[in-house]
Motif scaffolding. Structure first.
Motif, PDB file in Angstrom:
ATOM      1  N   SER A  27       4.707   6.176   9.806  1.00  0.00           N
ATOM      2  CA  SER A  27       5.568   5.311   9.008  1.00  0.00           C
ATOM      3  C   SER A  27       6.023   6.012   7.741  1.00  0.00           C
ATOM      4  CB  SER A  27       4.801   4.040   8.638  1.00  0.00           C
ATOM      5  OG  SER A  27       5.517   3.286   7.699  1.00  0.00           O
ATOM      6  N   PRO A  98       3.181  -0.597  11.120  1.00  0.00           N
ATOM      7  CA  PRO A  98       4.079   0.271  11.892  1.00  0.00           C
ATOM      8  C   PRO A  98       3.463   1.644  12.099  1.00  0.00           C
ATOM      9  CG  PRO A  98       4.801   0.162   9.619  1.00  0.00           C
ATOM     10  CD  PRO A  98       3.633  -0.783   9.733  1.00  0.00           C
ATOM     11  N   TYR A 559       8.991  -4.795  12.229  1.00  0.00           N
ATOM     12  CA  TYR A 559       8.794  -3.421  12.680  1.00  0.00           C
ATOM     13  C   TYR A 559       8.337  -3.465  14.135  1.00  0.00           C
ATOM     14  CZ  TYR A 559       3.883  -4.542  11.869  1.00  0.00           C
ATOM     15  OH  TYR A 559       2.654  -5.145  11.885  1.00  0.00           O
TER      16      TYR A 559
END
Length: 579
Positions: A27, A98, A559
């Motif tokens: 991420s 994420p 996400y």
């Protein structure tokens, strides 16, 4: 889609994790998603909309009903994601984050990730304090045991079959709906907070196995058999307020859910409304327009390829698109139990006859998919794809004709392909490619909510189908055994080995690999077995999909999580503001 253990195999599992996560990027954070040169959101790029606020109504726009919300039978995405993040909890689960962080497991109902003993053949879990159902009654370990037992019931087909594979259950055990409960040789519940699983063999990854909905609680008193899907008794942050199948599902807060016991589910919205009456194109049009309540909406099914230009040519819309690799393999499955696909030479010819370039175009082109060259996706082969046959992307007509002649089908044949209505374009791409070889394919397009039941029925299954498989966590142990072990085949509700491929040598090799305690040796063996099965060709790997999903402008916390095959993580999504 992740794993961990704290047995003596920990170092080996860590090595497997590194291999399994090789294709995942991390991420980058931020309030909006970055996009690549093709205008598609890149993997692991952070969270759209920032952190949600508490309250409001999240609208989910869908073109289909859920085929199953019963945790015993829920084994398809995005239904697993939806059920596990809203309605029921499991012993362990995946973090809500994420990128690679979302591939880590954490305790859920359990206090920890499980305690193995007996060299990994016995696993013990303890429940947290304060766990309650939607009516305020306590969640106890016998409820988890009962749901695991339900997964053996022939009356409740289609769900994850890891319990059947792993548990030391008596041969022929047919589940509690037949009046039978498992004994201590399989599952012990010495008290209301302790559950002990006894396995046939060591399973170092069992802490990951219990993330599956099979290991959610179902009280015996709430059993309604095949109707349980209409109202699963909630152990999660939401409960069902109303459910008109195929039309509308409304979830409201489960006021007896204690966030103090749940570090994963944020439960930002007060209400979640799923509208199941819409068409795919209409959903896209509404989210592009972004008016009224649609600002608070997300799409359930993928953005249709025809609508991609409308999204990527408009910067304000493009910034609301999430698209991550699903980590799954889409396949053209052949029913090997019946002519003509019981002929291995014919099946091999199909590898050379299909036009994967045209198939890729039918699902949105290179921006939305990569051409698959192996059953195992790159995430399970060290991050790089395996190209077994090295066939040109548009096929090899000369080789296909030679193999068709060798198989006795020089003049072609006729067959039928079953797909969901949303995959009709893919079926048409297959149909057009095979027509060049006098292979006449009739398309049987059925509603998405019944596709799996048609393909999984021995009597209804056609010669061809387009399906896919996603690992339940990053291990080939959740891929090849699930779809090519012929001993798992059943007449109805056949969700794994839909090709009905049953090779005793392959089955024996699957058993040999399962017994290996050296994870690297197991990975290498799975790669070799992947090539062997490719040579027998029960299916043609077609594409490695990305999942494009559009959200409204007032959505936050959006996400994609590769655990859920690129779906939005319902544990953390909500609204930017509530009026």
């Amino acid at each position: 889609m992740t794993r961990r253990t704290h047995t003596a195999l920990a170092a080996a599992i860590a090595a497997a994790l590194t291999l399994g996560l090789g294709a995942c990027s991390s991420s980058t954070g931020g309030d909006s998603a970055a996009v690549d040169g093709k205008g598609i959101t890149t993997e692991g790029n952070g969270i759209i909309g920032g952190t949600p606020v508490k309250g409001g109504t999240l609208n989910i726009l869908s073109n289909q009903d859920f085929s199953q919300l019963d945790p015993t039978r829920n084994w398809v995405e995005p239904e697993m994601d939806f059920g596990l993040r809203t309605l029921y909890r499991t012993l362990t689960t995946f973090k809500a984050a994420p990128g690679a962080e979302g591939l880590q497991i954490v305790p859920d109902l359990a206090t920890d990730l499980g305690t193995p003993s007996d060299n990994g053949k016995t696993w013990t879990f303890r429940l947290k304090d304060g766990l309650k159902y939607e009516d305020g009654s306590p969640i106890v370990t016998d409820d988890i045991k009962y749901n695991v037992e339900r997964s053996f019931s022939p009356e409740l087909p289609g769900g994850p079959d890891y319990a059947k594979q792993y548990l030391n259950a008596p041969k022929g055990y047919a589940g509690p709906l037949k009046g039978q409960r498992l004994g201590k040789e399989a599952i012990e519940v010495p008290d209301a907070k302790t559950i002990v699983f006894h396995l046939k063999r060591p399973v170092a990854e069992f802490g990951y196995t219990v993330t599956l909905p099979t290991f959610a609680p179902v009280p015996v008193a709430k059993e309604t058999g095949a109707n349980y899907s209409n109202h699963p008794f909630s152990s999660g942050p939401y409960k069902i307020d109303s459910y008109d199948r195929g039309k509308r599902l409304v979830l409201v807060r489960n006021t007896n859910w204690d966030p103090g016991t749940d570090t994963v589910r944020k439960a930002y919205p007060d209400k979640i409304v799923v509208d199941q009456t819409l068409g795919s194109a209409g959903i896209a049009d509404r989210l592009v327009a972004d008016q009224g309540d649609d600002k608070n909406a997300i799409m359930y099914a993928d953005l249709t390829p025809a609508k991609i230009p409308d999204v990527i040519t408009n910067p304000s819309v493009k910034s609301r698109l999430v698209s991550q690799s699903e980590g799954c393999t889409a396949m053209l499955d052949m029913n090997t139990s019946k002519a003509p696909f019981d002929n291995p030479k014919l099946r091999l010819a199909m590898q050379y006859a299909v036009d994967k370039d045209a198939f890729q175009a039918s699902v949105g082109g290179p921006a939305l998919s990569d051409i698959a060259t192996s059953y195992l996706p790159p995430a399970l082969t060290g991050g790089s794809p395996v190209d077994h046959f090295k066939i040109p992307v548009a096929g090899d007509p000369a080789k296909a004709k030679q193999l068709l002649a060798d198989a006795g089908f020089a003049n072609g044949f006729s067959t039928e392909i079953t797909v969901s209505t949303g995959a009709k374009q893919q079926a048409e791409a297959v149909q057009a490619a095979l027509k060049k070889f006098n292979i006449n394919v009739t398309i049987n397009a059925v509603d998405a909510s019944v596709t799996n039941s048609v393909i999984g029925s021995k009597d209804k299954q056609t010669g061809l189908a387009i399906t896919g498989w996603c690992p339940d966590y990053p291990s080939a142990a959740t891929f090849l055994p699930m779809i090519f072990d012929g001993r798992s085949i059943v007449d109805t509700g056949n969700q794994g080995d839909v090709t009905r491929f049953n090779d005793p040598a392959v089955n024996a090799e699957l058993d040999r690999i399962a017994a290996l305690t050296d994870v690297k040796a197991a990975n290498d063996a799975y790669l070799a077995l992947n090539d062997k099965i490719m040579d027998e060709s029960p299916a043609v790997p077609m594409s490695w999909q990305k999942k494009p999903l559009l959200v409204g402008s007032n959505i936050a916390g959006a996400y994609a999580n590769s655990v859920w095959s690129g779906e939005l993580d319902y544990a953390a999504i909500g609204l930017k503001s509530v009026k």
